[in-house]
Design a protein around this motif. Structure first.
Motif, PDB file in Angstrom:
ATOM      1  N   VAL A  46       0.841  -1.201   0.000  1.00 27.03           N
ATOM      2  CA  VAL A  46       0.000   0.000   0.000  1.00 27.03           C
ATOM      3  C   VAL A  46       0.877   1.254   0.000  1.00 27.03           C
ATOM      4  N   PHE A  47       1.931   1.274   0.824  1.00 27.85           N
ATOM      5  CA  PHE A  47       2.848   2.416   0.838  1.00 27.85           C
ATOM      6  C   PHE A  47       3.502   2.606  -0.532  1.00 27.85           C
ATOM      7  N   ILE A  48       3.926   1.505  -1.129  1.00 24.88           N
ATOM      8  CA  ILE A  48       4.591   1.579  -2.436  1.00 24.88           C
ATOM      9  C   ILE A  48       3.632   2.148  -3.478  1.00 24.88           C
ATOM     10  N   ILE A  49       2.395   1.673  -3.486  1.00 26.64           N
ATOM     11  CA  ILE A  49       1.426   2.153  -4.475  1.00 26.64           C
ATOM     12  C   ILE A  49       1.075   3.616  -4.226  1.00 26.64           C
ATOM     13  N   LEU A  50       0.867   4.011  -2.971  1.00 26.50           N
ATOM     14  CA  LEU A  50       0.542   5.415  -2.672  1.00 26.50           C
ATOM     15  C   LEU A  50       1.665   6.361  -3.092  1.00 26.50           C
ATOM     16  N   THR A  51       2.888   6.029  -2.731  1.00 30.24           N
ATOM     17  CA  THR A  51       4.000   6.908  -3.111  1.00 30.24           C
ATOM     18  C   THR A  51       4.243   6.867  -4.610  1.00 30.24           C
ATOM     19  N   GLY A  52       4.014   5.712  -5.235  1.00 32.42           N
ATOM     20  CA  GLY A  52       4.178   5.610  -6.684  1.00 32.42           C
ATOM     21  C   GLY A  52       3.148   6.436  -7.432  1.00 32.42           C
ATOM     22  N   VAL A  53       1.906   6.412  -6.980  1.00 29.79           N
ATOM     23  CA  VAL A  53       0.867   7.231  -7.616  1.00 29.79           C
ATOM     24  C   VAL A  53       1.171   8.709  -7.409  1.00 29.79           C
ATOM     25  N   ALA A  54       1.646   9.078  -6.220  1.00 33.13           N
ATOM     26  CA  ALA A  54       2.011  10.481  -5.976  1.00 33.13           C
ATOM     27  C   ALA A  54       3.159  10.908  -6.897  1.00 33.13           C
ATOM     28  N   LEU A  55       4.137  10.034  -7.097  1.00 30.54           N
ATOM     29  CA  LEU A  55       5.220  10.353  -8.032  1.00 30.54           C
ATOM     30  C   LEU A  55       4.717  10.416  -9.467  1.00 30.54           C
ATOM     31  N   PHE A  56       3.761   9.555  -9.809  1.00 33.97           N
ATOM     32  CA  PHE A  56       3.158   9.579 -11.143  1.00 33.97           C
ATOM     33  C   PHE A  56       2.469  10.914 -11.387  1.00 33.97           C
ATOM     34  N   ILE A  57       1.706  11.394 -10.412  1.00 34.72           N
ATOM     35  CA  ILE A  57       1.010  12.672 -10.553  1.00 34.72           C
ATOM     36  C   ILE A  57       2.017  13.812 -10.660  1.00 34.72           C
ATOM     37  N   THR A  58       3.071  13.770  -9.866  1.00 34.96           N
ATOM     38  CA  THR A  58       4.113  14.784  -9.951  1.00 34.96           C
ATOM     39  C   THR A  58       4.855  14.686 -11.279  1.00 34.96           C
ATOM     40  N   GLY A  59       5.057  13.478 -11.777  1.00 31.00           N
ATOM     41  CA  GLY A  59       5.763  13.268 -13.036  1.00 31.00           C
ATOM     42  C   GLY A  59       5.017  13.790 -14.242  1.00 31.00           C
ATOM     43  N   MET A  60       3.723  13.985 -14.118  1.00 31.06           N
ATOM     44  CA  MET A  60       2.947  14.538 -15.222  1.00 31.06           C
ATOM     45  C   MET A  60       3.385  15.969 -15.549  1.00 31.06           C
ATOM     46  N   ASP A  61       4.011  16.666 -14.592  1.00 30.71           N
ATOM     47  CA  ASP A  61       4.504  18.023 -14.844  1.00 30.71           C
ATOM     48  C   ASP A  61       5.678  18.030 -15.812  1.00 30.71           C
ATOM     49  N   PHE A  62       6.350  16.894 -15.977  1.00 27.61           N
ATOM     50  CA  PHE A  62       7.515  16.807 -16.861  1.00 27.61           C
ATOM     51  C   PHE A  62       7.135  16.375 -18.277  1.00 27.61           C
ATOM     52  N   MET A  64       6.019  13.600 -19.311  1.00 30.00           N
ATOM     53  CA  MET A  64       6.471  12.232 -19.556  1.00 30.00           C
ATOM     54  C   MET A  64       5.483  11.257 -18.939  1.00 30.00           C
ATOM     55  N   GLY A  65       4.203  11.548 -19.102  1.00 25.80           N
ATOM     56  CA  GLY A  65       3.160  10.752 -18.471  1.00 25.80           C
ATOM     57  C   GLY A  65       3.154   9.305 -18.907  1.00 25.80           C
ATOM     58  N   MET A  66       3.457   9.052 -20.184  1.00 27.45           N
ATOM     59  CA  MET A  66       3.418   7.680 -20.665  1.00 27.45           C
ATOM     60  C   MET A  66       4.521   6.839 -20.030  1.00 27.45           C
ATOM     61  N   LEU A  67       5.725   7.386 -19.910  1.00 27.81           N
ATOM     62  CA  LEU A  67       6.821   6.633 -19.292  1.00 27.81           C
ATOM     63  C   LEU A  67       6.547   6.398 -17.805  1.00 27.81           C
ATOM     64  N   TYR A  68       6.019   7.430 -17.134  1.00 24.62           N
ATOM     65  CA  TYR A  68       5.663   7.241 -15.731  1.00 24.62           C
ATOM     66  C   TYR A  68       4.505   6.253 -15.598  1.00 24.62           C
ATOM     67  N   GLY A  69       3.605   6.228 -16.572  1.00 26.42           N
ATOM     68  CA  GLY A  69       2.522   5.251 -16.571  1.00 26.42           C
ATOM     69  C   GLY A  69       3.051   3.839 -16.727  1.00 26.42           C
ATOM     70  N   PHE A  70       4.046   3.659 -17.629  1.00 30.45           N
ATOM     71  CA  PHE A  70       4.666   2.341 -17.783  1.00 30.45           C
ATOM     72  C   PHE A  70       5.350   1.912 -16.488  1.00 30.45           C
ATOM     73  N   LYS A  71       5.990   2.864 -15.816  1.00 27.42           N
ATOM     74  CA  LYS A  71       6.652   2.543 -14.552  1.00 27.42           C
ATOM     75  C   LYS A  71       5.621   2.145 -13.494  1.00 27.42           C
ATOM     76  N   LEU A  72       4.497   2.871 -13.460  1.00 25.64           N
ATOM     77  CA  LEU A  72       3.434   2.549 -12.518  1.00 25.64           C
ATOM     78  C   LEU A  72       2.861   1.159 -12.793  1.00 25.64           C
ATOM     79  N   LEU A  73       2.605   0.851 -14.054  1.00 24.73           N
ATOM     80  CA  LEU A  73       2.102  -0.482 -14.406  1.00 24.73           C
ATOM     81  C   LEU A  73       3.125  -1.568 -14.092  1.00 24.73           C
ATOM     82  N   GLY A  74       4.400  -1.285 -14.347  1.00 17.49           N
ATOM     83  CA  GLY A  74       5.457  -2.242 -14.021  1.00 17.49           C
ATOM     84  C   GLY A  74       5.509  -2.524 -12.529  1.00 17.49           C
ATOM     85  N   GLY A  75       5.349  -1.482 -11.720  1.00 16.81           N
ATOM     86  CA  GLY A  75       5.341  -1.661 -10.271  1.00 16.81           C
ATOM     87  C   GLY A  75       4.180  -2.507  -9.798  1.00 16.81           C
ATOM     88  N   ILE A  76       3.013  -2.306 -10.404  1.00 19.99           N
ATOM     89  CA  ILE A  76       1.851  -3.109 -10.027  1.00 19.99           C
ATOM     90  C   ILE A  76       2.041  -4.564 -10.466  1.00 19.99           C
TER      91      ILE A  76
END
Length: 124
Positions: A46-62, A64-76
């Motif tokens: 749960v901690f990993i997913i919460l912090t990963g989603v928060a990093l994904f949302i922050t990463g959208m500012d760069f 690079m949403g698709m790469l962060y999305g791939f990283k999020l899916l890879g983590g899951i």
């Protein structure tokens, strides 16, 4: 949200999660210690997913949403492989394919995590 979007908090969460996973794998199958370790491991998922989603949302500012999305899916997928390995070990079924998939997705996800702008400059 800034606290959850900390790269250090996310890295600490998944390092502890990986350590707990290997401890759960090494403990005697069906023991009380293994059950407790698995429950603590699920809390860290749960901690990993919460912090990963928060990093994904922050990463959208760069932009690079698709790469962060791939990283999020890879983590899951990694979390899914960990759970599949533990469940199949409990049922005493073969786990070789899941180990291979775990390490492949772990390599891909870690490579993306260190290469993306929010990651540390480990691979630079």
């Amino acid at each position: 949200m800034d606290f959850l979007a900390s790269t250090h908090l996310h890295i600490t969460s998944w390092v502890v999660g990986i350590i707990l996973f290997f401890v759960a794998v090494l403990l005697v199958n069906g023991s009380k210690g293994q059950k407790i370790t698995q429950m603590v491991l699920r809390l860290f998922y749960v901690f990993i997913i919460l912090t990963g989603v928060a990093l994904f949302i922050t990463g959208m500012d760069f932009d690079m949403g698709m790469l962060y999305g791939f990283k999020l899916l890879g983590g899951i997928v990694i979390i899914g492989m960990m759970e599949m390995i533990l469940a199949r070990m409990k049922k005493q079924k073969p786990t070789t394919m899941f180990w291979v998939l775990l390490f492949v997705f772990l390599f891909i996800t870690m490579f993306l995590g260190f290469k993306l702008p929010l990651g540390s400059s480990f691979l630079a």
